[in-house]
Scaffold this active site. Structure first.
Site, PDB file in Angstrom:
ATOM      1  N   ASP A   1       5.718   5.051  -4.923  1.00 57.23           N
ATOM      2  CA  ASP A   1       6.750   5.683  -4.087  1.00 57.23           C
ATOM      3  C   ASP A   1       7.272   6.970  -4.736  1.00 57.23           C
ATOM      4  OD1 ASP A   1       8.417   5.940  -1.914  1.00 57.23           O
ATOM      5  OD2 ASP A   1       9.842   4.406  -2.555  1.00 57.23           O
ATOM      6  N   GLY A   2       7.763   7.869  -3.891  1.00 57.05           N
ATOM      7  CA  GLY A   2       8.414   9.087  -4.380  1.00 57.05           C
ATOM      8  C   GLY A   2       7.600  10.359  -4.208  1.00 57.05           C
ATOM      9  N   ASN A   3       6.493  10.286  -3.466  1.00 56.94           N
ATOM     10  CA  ASN A   3       5.685  11.498  -3.249  1.00 56.94           C
ATOM     11  C   ASN A   3       6.489  12.584  -2.538  1.00 56.94           C
ATOM     12  OD1 ASN A   3       3.580   9.994  -4.255  1.00 56.94           O
ATOM     13  ND2 ASN A   3       2.521   9.762  -2.287  1.00 56.94           N
TER      14      ASN A   3
ATOM     15  N   HIS B   1       1.882  13.923  -1.315  1.00 60.95           N
ATOM     16  CA  HIS B   1       0.887  12.865  -1.075  1.00 60.95           C
ATOM     17  C   HIS B   1      -0.440  13.206  -1.753  1.00 60.95           C
ATOM     18  CE1 HIS B   1       3.636  10.760   1.389  1.00 60.95           C
ATOM     19  NE2 HIS B   1       3.605  11.604   2.407  1.00 60.95           N
TER      20      HIS B   1
ATOM     21  N   GLU C   1       4.894  -0.310   8.333  1.00 62.65           N
ATOM     22  CA  GLU C   1       6.074   0.448   8.774  1.00 62.65           C
ATOM     23  C   GLU C   1       5.850   1.961   8.685  1.00 62.65           C
ATOM     24  OE1 GLU C   1       6.287  -2.263   6.653  1.00 62.65           O
ATOM     25  OE2 GLU C   1       6.954  -3.520   8.317  1.00 62.65           O
TER      26      GLU C   1
ATOM     27  N   LEU D   1     -12.808  -4.122 -12.991  1.00 64.85           N
ATOM     28  CA  LEU D   1     -11.429  -4.069 -12.484  1.00 64.85           C
ATOM     29  C   LEU D   1     -11.479  -4.339 -10.985  1.00 64.85           C
ATOM     30  CD1 LEU D   1      -8.344  -3.145 -12.775  1.00 64.85           C
ATOM     31  CD2 LEU D   1      -9.151  -0.885 -12.077  1.00 64.85           C
TER      32      LEU D   1
HETATM   33  C1  IPE Z   1       6.715   1.650   0.457  1.00 64.68           C
HETATM   34  O1  IPE Z   1       7.328   2.895   0.359  1.00 64.68           O
HETATM   35  C2  IPE Z   1       5.332   1.817   1.044  1.00 64.68           C
HETATM   36  C3  IPE Z   1       4.362   2.484   0.191  1.00 64.68           C
HETATM   37  C4  IPE Z   1       4.563   2.903  -1.018  1.00 64.68           C
HETATM   38  C5  IPE Z   1       3.054   2.671   0.776  1.00 64.68           C
HETATM   39  P1  IPE Z   1       8.295   3.442   1.517  1.00 64.68           P
HETATM   40  O2  IPE Z   1       8.790   4.748   1.047  1.00 64.68           O
HETATM   41  O3  IPE Z   1       7.596   3.388   2.821  1.00 64.68           O
HETATM   42  O4  IPE Z   1       9.451   2.338   1.527  1.00 64.68           O
HETATM   43  P2  IPE Z   1      10.964   2.449   1.966  1.00 64.68           P
HETATM   44  O5  IPE Z   1      10.965   3.073   3.332  1.00 64.68           O
HETATM   45  O6  IPE Z   1      11.659   3.315   0.975  1.00 64.68           O
HETATM   46  O7  IPE Z   1      11.483   1.046   1.938  1.00 64.68           O
HETATM   47  C1  IPE Z   2       5.129   7.081  -1.056  1.00 67.42           C
HETATM   48  O1  IPE Z   2       5.889   8.227  -1.081  1.00 67.42           O
HETATM   49  C2  IPE Z   2       3.886   7.231  -0.225  1.00 67.42           C
HETATM   50  C3  IPE Z   2       3.891   6.465   1.042  1.00 67.42           C
HETATM   51  C4  IPE Z   2       4.836   5.691   1.448  1.00 67.42           C
HETATM   52  C5  IPE Z   2       2.734   6.593   1.885  1.00 67.42           C
HETATM   53  P1  IPE Z   2       6.965   8.566   0.031  1.00 67.42           P
HETATM   54  O2  IPE Z   2       6.313   9.383   1.088  1.00 67.42           O
HETATM   55  O3  IPE Z   2       7.637   7.338   0.514  1.00 67.42           O
HETATM   56  O4  IPE Z   2       7.979   9.455  -0.799  1.00 67.42           O
HETATM   57  P2  IPE Z   2       9.562   9.488  -0.676  1.00 67.42           P
HETATM   58  O5  IPE Z   2      10.044   8.070  -0.793  1.00 67.42           O
HETATM   59  O6  IPE Z   2       9.879  10.089   0.653  1.00 67.42           O
HETATM   60  O7  IPE Z   2      10.005  10.333  -1.818  1.00 67.42           O
HETATM   61 MG    MG Z   3       9.278   6.324  -0.062  1.00 66.78          MG
END
Ligand code: IPE
Ligand code: IPE
Ligand code: MG
Length: 245
Positions: free
Chosen positions: A24-26, A41, A71, A135
């Site tokens: 998460d956090g891209n 991404h 989702e 792996l």
């Molecule tokens: C969870 O991250 C899904 C993935 C990393 C693929 P999200 O960014 O979608 O989750 P929420 O919305 O913060 O719960």
């Molecule tokens: C995680 O990064 C990747 C996916 C959920 C596909 P996000 O796109 O959720 O990045 P933030 O949470 O908005 O920073």
């Molecule tokens: Mg996210």
């Protein structure tokens, strides 16, 4: 691979067999750099390679990565399209190397709604790598923990399993992770403190490791730190602490 890597000694530690990561956090990584979310991404996708290499180096046997949730279809169409394209490109660019490295790919999730050409790529990748054993890489793609449980329940009913026959073990064998041990360690990058529908059955007793680092910045040394932290946990599984001998 360029650059000298700092040696990281794992000999004093127990390495978790199965590590699962909520990547998460891209989006925030990109925002921090005044870049479009898609750039985040792309950077996130490139980082998967680094972490796979580190897992092989650290002798982690199973890595599960959360790539796209059920989702996530609710995001703007442009972003969903960009994510699908990036996932296709990762398969095209990385498949040969993954195979050469001995990575066995598994897909956790459903193919419903996925573009047929991407479905075909995934099928090819699973087929090519199915006998590898260095792996296991589970890619949770179009995955949701609740959807997985519903899918399992439907299959169980369709198979005519009676209430008395149904055990936790049998139930687990209907999940996408059938045959694999549960995750020992679940890492979530970007500082969020929630599970977001990820492995909600399998991670019941996993150690949870949230880190503020955004996924594209989470590297080999961060994974090492997570393993060190895992070793400081005492896994009790509902029992009392081990007596000091
Ligand atoms: C969870 O991250 C899904 C993935 C990393 C693929 P999200 O960014 O979608 O989750 P929420 O919305 O913060 O719960
Ligand atoms: C995680 O990064 C990747 C996916 C959920 C596909 P996000 O796109 O959720 O990045 P933030 O949470 O908005 O920073
Ligand atoms: Mg996210």
């Amino acid at each position: 691979m360029g650059g000298q890597q700092k040696p990281l000694d794992l000999t004093p530690y127990k390495v978790p067999t199965h590590v699962a990561i909520i990547m998460d956090g891209n989006g925030r990584w990109a925002k921090q750099r005044h870049l479009p979310r898609q750039a985040g991404h792309r950077a996130g996708a490139e980082n998967i390679r680094r972490i796979i290499n580190a897992c092989v180096e650290f002798n982690i046997k199973i890595l599960t990565i959360y790539a796209f949730s059920t989702e996530n279809w609710g995001r703007p169409e442009r972003e969903v399209r960009a994510l699908m394209k990036i996932i296709s490109r990762v398969i095209d660019q990385e498949l040969d190397e993954l195979h050469a490295q001995g990575v066995c790919l598994h897909h956790l999730g459903s193919m419903t709604g996925v573009d047929p050409s991407l479905q075909e790529r995934v099928r090819r990748a699973l087929e090519l790598t199915k006998n590898n054993d260095r792996l296991i890489l589970n890619v949770a793609f179009n995955y949701g923990g609740r959807a997985e449980i519903l899918h399992a329940v439907r299959q169980i009913l369709a198979d005519g399993i009676s209430p008395d026959e149904l055990t936790e073990e049998l139930f687990s064998s209907y999940l996408f992770t059938r045959g694999l041990p549960d995750p020992d360690l679940v890492i979530r990058t970007s500082g969020e403190l929630r599970i977001s529908n990820f492995l909600i059955w399998q991670a019941a007793y996993a150690e949870y490791y949230p880190t503020p680092t955004y996924w594209p910045d989470f590297g080999r040394e961060d994974l090492y730190e997570a393993i060190v932290a895992y070793n400081q946990r005492e896994r009790r599984f509902g029992l009392v602490p081990e007596p000091v001998s």
